[in-house]
Motif scaffolding. Sequence first.
Motif, PDB file in Angstrom:
ATOM      1  N   VAL A  21      51.589  64.860  23.889  1.00  0.00           N
ATOM      2  CA  VAL A  21      51.502  63.642  24.696  1.00  0.00           C
ATOM      3  C   VAL A  21      50.846  62.539  23.870  1.00  0.00           C
ATOM      4  O   VAL A  21      49.851  62.777  23.177  1.00  0.00           O
ATOM      5  N   PRO A  23      50.158  57.923  23.811  1.00  0.00           N
ATOM      6  CA  PRO A  23      50.228  56.683  24.593  1.00  0.00           C
ATOM      7  C   PRO A  23      51.636  56.097  24.520  1.00  0.00           C
ATOM      8  O   PRO A  23      52.302  56.189  23.490  1.00  0.00           O
ATOM      9  N   CYS A  24      52.074  55.510  25.603  1.00  0.00           N
ATOM     10  CA  CYS A  24      53.397  54.883  25.653  1.00  0.00           C
ATOM     11  C   CYS A  24      53.265  53.453  25.134  1.00  0.00           C
ATOM     12  O   CYS A  24      53.168  52.498  25.903  1.00  0.00           O
ATOM     13  N   THR A  28      52.894  54.165  18.681  1.00  0.00           N
ATOM     14  CA  THR A  28      53.082  55.621  18.681  1.00  0.00           C
ATOM     15  C   THR A  28      54.252  56.023  17.776  1.00  0.00           C
ATOM     16  O   THR A  28      54.318  57.160  17.317  1.00  0.00           O
ATOM     17  N   GLU A  71      51.790  57.131  29.371  1.00  0.00           N
ATOM     18  CA  GLU A  71      51.925  58.228  28.412  1.00  0.00           C
ATOM     19  C   GLU A  71      53.380  58.669  28.323  1.00  0.00           C
ATOM     20  O   GLU A  71      54.138  58.548  29.275  1.00  0.00           O
ATOM     21  N   ARG A  73      55.738  62.060  26.397  1.00  0.00           N
ATOM     22  CA  ARG A  73      55.684  63.347  25.699  1.00  0.00           C
ATOM     23  C   ARG A  73      56.790  63.365  24.657  1.00  0.00           C
ATOM     24  O   ARG A  73      57.953  63.187  24.983  1.00  0.00           O
TER      25      ARG A  73
END
Length: 148
Positions: A21, A23-24, A28, A71, A73
């Motif tokens: 997981v 951070p969105c 990232t 978040e 994944r």
Amino acid sequence: MPIPRKPVEAVLTSHPTYSEVFPCEPSTAETGRRLVRGVLGIWHLDDLADRAELIITELIANASRHTPCSEIRLVVGRPSATRVRVGIADEEPSRLPALSHAGIEDESGRGLLLVDAVADRWGCDLQSAGGRLRGKEVWAELRAGGDE
């Protein structure tokens, strides 16, 4: 215990998957690229790394741009000895990916076109829990050399 004279080769006996997981957010993507390249290196599939990095970058960009999720994944799986699947799961099932047709002057809108061009196939799976939609995973598959 005797020491083997030949190098021992790992044989794929199951379907390994790695997920984490994050951070969105657009930043990232750098971490996602390193993770994907590292996992493919462990699996001795380095020849797929450039395409997988491009795909994961675009999927992270789409999730951060088009969902309100905090978040995501990142998932790297190996559904078979010759296929790798990379994906991004989020908790926004109502915002499904769609190919767009960006104009020449547009600065965005080509992400899924790139994914479509470099992946062997891609799609989106809705995820549910307790009878309710809980999210989706946008994924793409790449095929390594050889037949299944």
